[in-house]
Design a protein around this motif. Structure first.
Motif, PDB file in Angstrom:
ATOM      1  N   GLY A  47       0.866  -1.455   0.065  1.00  0.00           N
ATOM      2  CA  GLY A  47       0.194  -0.236   0.571  1.00  0.00           C
ATOM      3  C   GLY A  47       0.486   1.517  -0.446  1.00  0.00           C
ATOM      4  O   GLY A  47       0.674   2.635   0.828  1.00  0.00           O
ATOM      5  N   PHE A  48       1.988   1.560  -0.457  1.00  0.00           N
ATOM      6  CA  PHE A  48       2.729   2.282  -0.583  1.00  0.00           C
ATOM      7  C   PHE A  48       2.485   3.483  -1.318  1.00  0.00           C
ATOM      8  O   PHE A  48       1.760   2.998  -2.221  1.00  0.00           O
ATOM      9  CB  PHE A  48       4.073   2.394  -1.149  1.00  0.00           C
ATOM     10  N   GLU A  49       2.376   4.789  -1.930  1.00  0.00           N
ATOM     11  CA  GLU A  49       1.764   5.661  -2.171  1.00  0.00           C
ATOM     12  C   GLU A  49       3.077   6.933  -3.082  1.00  0.00           C
ATOM     13  O   GLU A  49       3.338   7.525  -2.144  1.00  0.00           O
ATOM     14  CB  GLU A  49       0.979   5.905  -1.248  1.00  0.00           C
ATOM     15  N   GLU A  50       2.529   7.443  -3.937  1.00  0.00           N
ATOM     16  CA  GLU A  50       3.490   7.775  -5.134  1.00  0.00           C
ATOM     17  C   GLU A  50       2.877   9.241  -4.484  1.00  0.00           C
ATOM     18  O   GLU A  50       1.734   9.334  -4.393  1.00  0.00           O
ATOM     19  CB  GLU A  50       3.198   7.862  -6.406  1.00  0.00           C
ATOM     20  N   GLY A  51       3.958  10.055  -3.952  1.00  0.00           N
ATOM     21  CA  GLY A  51       3.378  11.260  -3.377  1.00  0.00           C
ATOM     22  C   GLY A  51       3.823  11.198  -2.059  1.00  0.00           C
ATOM     23  O   GLY A  51       3.879  12.487  -1.196  1.00  0.00           O
ATOM     24  N   LYS A  52       3.982   9.995  -1.810  1.00  0.00           N
ATOM     25  CA  LYS A  52       3.589   9.690  -0.020  1.00  0.00           C
ATOM     26  C   LYS A  52       5.532   9.414   0.425  1.00  0.00           C
ATOM     27  O   LYS A  52       5.695   9.303   0.766  1.00  0.00           O
ATOM     28  CB  LYS A  52       2.475   9.264   0.566  1.00  0.00           C
ATOM     29  N   ASP A  53       5.422   8.010   0.421  1.00  0.00           N
ATOM     30  CA  ASP A  53       6.418   7.047   0.507  1.00  0.00           C
ATOM     31  C   ASP A  53       7.253   7.092  -0.738  1.00  0.00           C
ATOM     32  O   ASP A  53       8.504   6.219  -0.801  1.00  0.00           O
ATOM     33  CB  ASP A  53       5.360   6.122  -0.190  1.00  0.00           C
ATOM     34  N   PHE A  54       7.279   7.868  -1.728  1.00  0.00           N
ATOM     35  CA  PHE A  54       8.498   7.576  -3.134  1.00  0.00           C
ATOM     36  C   PHE A  54       7.825   8.446  -3.875  1.00  0.00           C
ATOM     37  O   PHE A  54       6.662   8.890  -4.350  1.00  0.00           O
ATOM     38  CB  PHE A  54       8.186   6.189  -4.001  1.00  0.00           C
ATOM     39  N   SER A  55       8.432   8.645  -5.233  1.00  0.00           N
ATOM     40  CA  SER A  55       8.364   9.985  -6.336  1.00  0.00           C
ATOM     41  C   SER A  55       9.357   8.281  -7.596  1.00  0.00           C
ATOM     42  O   SER A  55       9.894   7.903  -7.502  1.00  0.00           O
ATOM     43  CB  SER A  55       8.897  10.716  -5.999  1.00  0.00           C
ATOM     44  N   SER A  56       8.488   8.618  -8.794  1.00  0.00           N
ATOM     45  CA  SER A  56       8.513   8.391 -10.129  1.00  0.00           C
ATOM     46  C   SER A  56       9.004   8.875 -10.842  1.00  0.00           C
ATOM     47  O   SER A  56       8.294  10.220 -11.210  1.00  0.00           O
ATOM     48  CB  SER A  56       8.181   6.939 -10.156  1.00  0.00           C
ATOM     49  N   ILE A  57       9.464   8.235 -11.702  1.00  0.00           N
ATOM     50  CA  ILE A  57       9.732   8.963 -13.188  1.00  0.00           C
ATOM     51  C   ILE A  57      10.622   8.139 -14.380  1.00  0.00           C
ATOM     52  O   ILE A  57      10.522   6.966 -14.446  1.00  0.00           O
ATOM     53  CB  ILE A  57      11.227  10.721 -13.335  1.00  0.00           C
ATOM     54  N   LEU A  58      10.033   9.058 -15.340  1.00  0.00           N
ATOM     55  CA  LEU A  58      10.589   7.397 -16.731  1.00  0.00           C
ATOM     56  C   LEU A  58      11.555   7.805 -17.107  1.00  0.00           C
ATOM     57  O   LEU A  58      12.114   8.762 -17.860  1.00  0.00           O
ATOM     58  CB  LEU A  58       9.554   7.750 -17.944  1.00  0.00           C
ATOM     59  N   SER A  59      12.813   7.644 -16.738  1.00  0.00           N
ATOM     60  CA  SER A  59      14.071   8.004 -17.665  1.00  0.00           C
ATOM     61  C   SER A  59      14.173   7.304 -19.357  1.00  0.00           C
ATOM     62  O   SER A  59      13.720   6.839 -20.039  1.00  0.00           O
ATOM     63  CB  SER A  59      14.519   7.107 -17.125  1.00  0.00           C
ATOM     64  N   LYS A  60      14.981   8.292 -19.514  1.00  0.00           N
ATOM     65  CA  LYS A  60      15.293   8.655 -21.037  1.00  0.00           C
ATOM     66  C   LYS A  60      16.725   7.253 -21.244  1.00  0.00           C
ATOM     67  O   LYS A  60      17.721   8.497 -20.914  1.00  0.00           O
ATOM     68  CB  LYS A  60      15.381   9.973 -21.328  1.00  0.00           C
TER      69      LYS A  60
END
Length: 91
Positions: A47-60
């Motif tokens: 139940g991890f939440e983006e913006g609370k527990d982690f952030s993500s990006i698409l790498s180029k």
């Protein structure tokens, strides 16, 4: 003391926190499942939440882009412990 994993600073939920690269954690833990399968499964499982527990990006890259995750120290600790191996306990 040797650093087991690189710790950086990042902003999650408008707060600067200590964080790690999830791909590096995956590698250091010696997880046999491919990262692209392991990370989304763990996020859903716990139940991890983006913006609370982690952030993500698409790498180029020159090929297909890959999703990169920067995760909070708390999330990294939990992921390390649930791997239930010696390396996870060290981390």
């Amino acid at each position: 003391m040797n650093e087991l994993i690189s710790i950086t600073k990042t902003t999650i939920n408008e707060e600067e926190v200590n964080a790690v690269n999830a791909r590096e954690l995956h590698e250091k833990l010696g997880v046999k499942t491919q990262f692209k399968d392991w990370m989304p499964r763990r996020i859903e499982e716990f139940g991890f939440e983006e913006g609370k527990d982690f952030s993500s990006i698409l790498s180029k890259s020159h090929g297909r882009p890959s999703k990169e995750y920067t995760i909070s120290i708390d999330m990294a600790k939990e992921l390390a412990m649930v791997e239930n191996n010696e390396r996870g306990r060290e981390i």
